[in-house]
Design a protein around this motif. Structure first.
Motif, PDB file in Angstrom:
ATOM      1  N   PRO A   1      14.453   2.914  -3.705  1.00 62.11           N
ATOM      2  CA  PRO A   1      15.695   2.877  -2.913  1.00 62.11           C
ATOM      3  C   PRO A   1      15.474   2.393  -1.489  1.00 62.11           C
ATOM      4  CG  PRO A   1      14.975   5.146  -3.289  1.00 62.11           C
ATOM      5  CD  PRO A   1      14.030   4.276  -4.044  1.00 62.11           C
ATOM      6  N   ALA A   2      16.525   1.844  -0.912  1.00 62.51           N
ATOM      7  CA  ALA A   2      16.447   1.325   0.462  1.00 62.51           C
ATOM      8  C   ALA A   2      16.113   2.431   1.457  1.00 62.51           C
ATOM      9  CB  ALA A   2      17.775   0.669   0.844  1.00 62.51           C
TER      10      ALA A   2
ATOM     11  N   ASP B   1       7.347  15.619  -6.926  1.00 56.43           N
ATOM     12  CA  ASP B   1       8.003  14.357  -7.248  1.00 56.43           C
ATOM     13  C   ASP B   1       7.115  13.169  -6.885  1.00 56.43           C
ATOM     14  OD1 ASP B   1      10.092  12.756  -8.213  1.00 56.43           O
ATOM     15  OD2 ASP B   1      10.965  12.520  -6.210  1.00 56.43           O
ATOM     16  N   TYR B   2       6.139  13.415  -6.018  1.00 55.68           N
ATOM     17  CA  TYR B   2       5.243  12.329  -5.637  1.00 55.68           C
ATOM     18  C   TYR B   2       4.256  12.034  -6.760  1.00 55.68           C
ATOM     19  CZ  TYR B   2       6.793  12.435  -0.777  1.00 55.68           C
ATOM     20  OH  TYR B   2       7.541  12.357   0.365  1.00 55.68           O
ATOM     21  N   VAL B   3       4.054  10.766  -7.050  1.00 57.70           N
ATOM     22  CA  VAL B   3       3.117  10.371  -8.093  1.00 57.70           C
ATOM     23  C   VAL B   3       1.687  10.721  -7.664  1.00 57.70           C
ATOM     24  CG1 VAL B   3       2.153   8.389  -9.354  1.00 57.70           C
ATOM     25  CG2 VAL B   3       4.634   8.538  -8.948  1.00 57.70           C
ATOM     26  N   PHE B   4       1.405  10.500  -6.384  1.00 52.75           N
ATOM     27  CA  PHE B   4       0.065  10.824  -5.861  1.00 52.75           C
ATOM     28  C   PHE B   4       0.183  12.013  -4.916  1.00 52.75           C
ATOM     29  CE2 PHE B   4      -0.055   6.351  -7.040  1.00 52.75           C
ATOM     30  CZ  PHE B   4      -1.139   6.355  -7.919  1.00 52.75           C
ATOM     31  N   THR B   5       0.080  13.195  -5.499  1.00 49.16           N
ATOM     32  CA  THR B   5       0.280  14.437  -4.762  1.00 49.16           C
ATOM     33  C   THR B   5      -1.045  15.005  -4.290  1.00 49.16           C
ATOM     34  OG1 THR B   5       2.153  14.915  -6.187  1.00 49.16           O
ATOM     35  CG2 THR B   5       1.310  16.729  -4.872  1.00 49.16           C
ATOM     36  N   SER B   6      -1.036  15.513  -3.076  1.00 57.81           N
ATOM     37  CA  SER B   6      -2.239  16.144  -2.544  1.00 57.81           C
ATOM     38  C   SER B   6      -2.229  17.632  -2.851  1.00 57.81           C
ATOM     39  CB  SER B   6      -2.314  15.933  -1.032  1.00 57.81           C
ATOM     40  OG  SER B   6      -3.382  16.676  -0.484  1.00 57.81           O
ATOM     41  N   THR B   7      -3.399  18.159  -3.150  1.00 57.37           N
ATOM     42  CA  THR B   7      -3.521  19.602  -3.374  1.00 57.37           C
ATOM     43  C   THR B   7      -3.947  20.315  -2.094  1.00 57.37           C
ATOM     44  OG1 THR B   7      -5.802  19.246  -4.106  1.00 57.37           O
ATOM     45  CG2 THR B   7      -4.094  19.329  -5.804  1.00 57.37           C
ATOM     46  N   ASP B   8      -4.057  19.551  -0.997  1.00 59.76           N
ATOM     47  CA  ASP B   8      -4.449  20.118   0.298  1.00 59.76           C
ATOM     48  C   ASP B   8      -3.205  20.719   0.955  1.00 59.76           C
ATOM     49  OD1 ASP B   8      -5.330  20.739   2.824  1.00 59.76           O
ATOM     50  OD2 ASP B   8      -6.462  18.886   3.098  1.00 59.76           O
ATOM     51  N   ILE B   9      -3.158  22.045   1.077  1.00 57.04           N
ATOM     52  CA  ILE B   9      -1.974  22.724   1.602  1.00 57.04           C
ATOM     53  C   ILE B   9      -1.746  22.442   3.081  1.00 57.04           C
ATOM     54  CG2 ILE B   9      -2.072  24.570  -0.081  1.00 57.04           C
ATOM     55  CD1 ILE B   9      -3.373  26.330   2.042  1.00 57.04           C
ATOM     56  N   ARG B  10      -2.781  21.884   3.758  1.00 61.09           N
ATOM     57  CA  ARG B  10      -2.633  21.587   5.182  1.00 61.09           C
ATOM     58  C   ARG B  10      -1.740  20.369   5.406  1.00 61.09           C
ATOM     59  NH1 ARG B  10      -8.819  21.012   6.643  1.00 61.09           N
ATOM     60  NH2 ARG B  10      -8.626  19.846   4.696  1.00 61.09           N
TER      61      ARG B  10
ATOM     62  N   PHE C   1       0.821  -1.218   0.000  1.00 59.99           N
ATOM     63  CA  PHE C   1       0.000   0.000   0.000  1.00 59.99           C
ATOM     64  C   PHE C   1       0.855   1.269   0.000  1.00 59.99           C
ATOM     65  CE2 PHE C   1      -2.315   3.392   2.185  1.00 59.99           C
ATOM     66  CZ  PHE C   1      -3.457   3.468   1.403  1.00 59.99           C
ATOM     67  N   ASN C   2       1.798   1.382   0.938  1.00 63.03           N
ATOM     68  CA  ASN C   2       2.592   2.616   1.027  1.00 63.03           C
ATOM     69  C   ASN C   2       3.681   2.700  -0.030  1.00 63.03           C
ATOM     70  OD1 ASN C   2       1.388   4.238   3.004  1.00 63.03           O
ATOM     71  ND2 ASN C   2       2.223   2.982   4.648  1.00 63.03           N
ATOM     72  N   GLU C   3       4.082   1.561  -0.608  1.00 57.96           N
ATOM     73  CA  GLU C   3       4.993   1.627  -1.754  1.00 57.96           C
ATOM     74  C   GLU C   3       4.312   2.389  -2.882  1.00 57.96           C
ATOM     75  OE1 GLU C   3       7.409  -2.632  -1.241  1.00 57.96           O
ATOM     76  OE2 GLU C   3       5.858  -2.398  -2.764  1.00 57.96           O
ATOM     77  N   CYS C   4       3.028   2.141  -3.049  1.00 60.11           N
ATOM     78  CA  CYS C   4       2.281   2.801  -4.116  1.00 60.11           C
ATOM     79  C   CYS C   4       1.956   4.248  -3.734  1.00 60.11           C
ATOM     80  CB  CYS C   4       1.005   2.017  -4.396  1.00 60.11           C
ATOM     81  SG  CYS C   4       0.164   2.506  -5.911  1.00 60.11           S
ATOM     82  N   ARG C   5       1.473   4.449  -2.517  1.00 64.33           N
ATOM     83  CA  ARG C   5       1.064   5.799  -2.098  1.00 64.33           C
ATOM     84  C   ARG C   5       2.234   6.769  -2.078  1.00 64.33           C
ATOM     85  NH1 ARG C   5       0.101   8.908   2.665  1.00 64.33           N
ATOM     86  NH2 ARG C   5       1.325   7.444   3.897  1.00 64.33           N
ATOM     87  N   LEU C   6       3.426   6.301  -1.723  1.00 68.35           N
ATOM     88  CA  LEU C   6       4.604   7.174  -1.603  1.00 68.35           C
ATOM     89  C   LEU C   6       5.527   7.097  -2.813  1.00 68.35           C
ATOM     90  CD1 LEU C   6       5.451   6.395   2.145  1.00 68.35           C
ATOM     91  CD2 LEU C   6       4.140   8.319   1.244  1.00 68.35           C
ATOM     92  N   LEU C   7       5.042   6.520  -3.899  1.00 70.74           N
ATOM     93  CA  LEU C   7       5.849   6.374  -5.120  1.00 70.74           C
ATOM     94  C   LEU C   7       6.263   7.747  -5.660  1.00 70.74           C
ATOM     95  CD1 LEU C   7       6.889   4.268  -7.201  1.00 70.74           C
ATOM     96  CD2 LEU C   7       4.766   4.668  -8.478  1.00 70.74           C
ATOM     97  N   ARG C   8       7.492   7.817  -6.211  1.00 75.25           N
ATOM     98  CA  ARG C   8       8.009   9.094  -6.749  1.00 75.25           C
ATOM     99  C   ARG C   8       8.369   8.947  -8.222  1.00 75.25           C
ATOM    100  NH1 ARG C   8      11.114  12.334  -2.007  1.00 75.25           N
ATOM    101  NH2 ARG C   8       9.996  11.459  -0.246  1.00 75.25           N
ATOM    102  N   TRP C   9       8.200  10.040  -8.935  1.00 72.76           N
ATOM    103  CA  TRP C   9       8.520  10.035 -10.364  1.00 72.76           C
ATOM    104  C   TRP C   9      10.006   9.786 -10.582  1.00 72.76           C
ATOM    105  CZ3 TRP C   9       4.627   9.249 -13.299  1.00 72.76           C
ATOM    106  CH2 TRP C   9       3.382   9.824 -13.043  1.00 72.76           C
ATOM    107  N   SER C  10      10.855  10.263  -9.678  1.00 72.89           N
ATOM    108  CA  SER C  10      12.299  10.095  -9.842  1.00 72.89           C
ATOM    109  C   SER C  10      12.745   8.647  -9.733  1.00 72.89           C
ATOM    110  CB  SER C  10      13.048  10.941  -8.798  1.00 72.89           C
ATOM    111  OG  SER C  10      12.625  10.625  -7.485  1.00 72.89           O
ATOM    112  N   TRP C  11      11.867   7.770  -9.248  1.00 71.89           N
ATOM    113  CA  TRP C  11      12.197   6.346  -9.136  1.00 71.89           C
ATOM    114  C   TRP C  11      11.817   5.576 -10.405  1.00 71.89           C
ATOM    115  CZ3 TRP C  11       9.438   5.470  -3.761  1.00 71.89           C
ATOM    116  CH2 TRP C  11      10.096   6.217  -2.781  1.00 71.89           C
TER     117      TRP C  11
END
Length: 395
Positions: free
Chosen positions: A250-251, A288-297, A229-239
């Motif tokens: 990355p480790a 850089d995050y694939v799933f970026t939030s637009t919520d500034i909070r 789940f978090n591998e997908c949620r925290l995925l980055r374009w740079s990876w």
């Protein structure tokens, strides 16, 4: 009244017997230290203890010394009044303890929130109990009556133990009544929920056909790749390397990599099409995050877990969890004749022994790519709905 001697008793006894006969009634006389002599109208004399009123024997058969001793043994024990406690209540001490605890917690983690929630909800029945009045029986009884899971209670008592140990080290209490004890068993981890891969369309994709676009992309990506789940949620374009068709996690990717080693995931064609399509839509967010939030909070800039988990809970029968796709991939590849090594590598597992790890440095990217491509072909042709097919067919 002071004790009297045997000589004094003999002298008084004659007077008391005469008095009893003259008044024609039973009389009782105290002779000190809670001992009585009771003389009946017949002239018979017996020893009695005052509290409790108990016959100890006839005067002519029991020695005075033994009568005093028996009367003394029957006296109720004095109960020492407990000194008023000066220890703080659990609620008062928690405010101090959590401030110290914060210094040792991982920055950006949710441990502080979890501890505070457990304290506010699970330990609420003992908030106003002073630390030195807490007992294991009290904690057990009050928390048992609370409508919480045993898992919550186990974790709450674990932190309660830490608080009491801390208070003991500071000299606030003399001992921790819960030292090393936890009346609530930690529940065993259950298997992740999963339906057969032939039922994914009916049990997962159809109920989730009308969710927001970001959810559809997330659900399809996690199904295609077999991400945690978090591998997908925290995925980055740079990876993501589109030229080589490989995702390298990355480790050091905190929260997104639980293996502590870099690992590579070859992408199927459908995975690359989905990510390229999503990249064109989210490019304006410059993240850089694939799933970026637009919520500034949200300081992290990542979409929260609930945004992806809640639709699954609300719209499906909950028979299939996100982690269940990993079981689907493993089973599918096994059914298609792929070796255990290939199917495990596709899930970022390493089943080699230490000797094999030392000498076998092959990455097996292409054999794994062939396996995940066969899974992606099956998933996109047999299981996903038209709403999801649009994501991999979009220009």
């Amino acid at each position: 009244m002071p004790k009297i001697t045997k000589l004094e008793l003999d002298k008084k006894l004659k007077e008391w017997i005469t008095e009893s006969e003259t008044k024609n009634k039973t009389i009782q006389k105290g002779i000190g230290s809670g001992l009585l002599v009771v003389i009946q109208k017949t002239g018979k004399a017996d020893y009695f203890s005052r509290t409790p009123f108990t016959k100890l024997g006839a005067v002519n058969k029991v020695t005075l010394a033994n009568a005093y001793k028996k009367a003394e043994s029957l006296k109720p024990k004095k109960v020492e009044r407990k000194k008023r406690s000066t220890a703080p209540t659990l609620k008062e001490y928690f405010a101090e303890w959590i401030e110290e605890k914060k210094k040792t917690l991982k920055k950006g983690g949710k441990s502080e929130c979890n501890i505070t929630s457990l304290f506010n909800l699970t330990l609420s029945p003992i908030h106003n109990v002073k630390l030195d009045d807490l007992t294991l029986a009290m904690v057990n009884d009050r928390l048992t009556a609370l409508g919480q899971t045993d898992g919550n209670k186990h974790n709450a008592v674990m932190y309660l133990n830490q608080m009491l140990n801390n208070a003991m080290l500071k000299g606030i209490i003399t001992s921790n009544p819960l030292q090393g004890l936890n009346p609530f068993k930690k529940p065993k981890k259950i298997h992740y929920k999963s339906v057969p891969y032939s039922e994914l369309k009916a049990k997962f994709f159809e109920p989730l056909s009308n969710v927001p676009l970001v959810n559809k992309v997330f659900y399809l990506l996690i199904a295609l790749v077999g991400f945690r789940f978090n591998e997908c949620r925290l995925l980055r374009w740079s990876w993501i390397d589109f030229d080589k068709g490989i995702i390298t996690i990355p480790a050091a990717a905190e929260g997104a990599n639980k293996t502590q080693t870099d690992y590579k995931k070859p992408m199927a064609k459908q995975t690359m099409q989905l990510l390229r399509y999503w990249q064109t839509i989210t490019a304006v967010l410059h993240s850089d995050y694939v799933f970026t939030s637009t919520d500034i909070r949200l300081k992290s800039g990542v979409i929260c877990e609930g945004c992806f988990r809640e639709p699954l809970k609300a719209l499906t029968t909950r028979e299939h969890d996100f982690h269940g796709f990993r079981q689907n991939i493993k089973t599918f590849l096994g059914d298609r004749g792929y070796s255990a090594y290939i199917s495990e590598t596709a899930l970022s597992h390493d089943i080699r022994n230490n000797l094999e790890k030392t000498y076998d440095r092959g990455e097996r990217i292409e054999p794994v790519r062939k396996a995940v491509q066969e899974w992606a072909d099956y998933l996109t042709t047999e299981q996903i709905t038209p709403e999801y097919k649009e994501l991999i067919q979009a220009e």
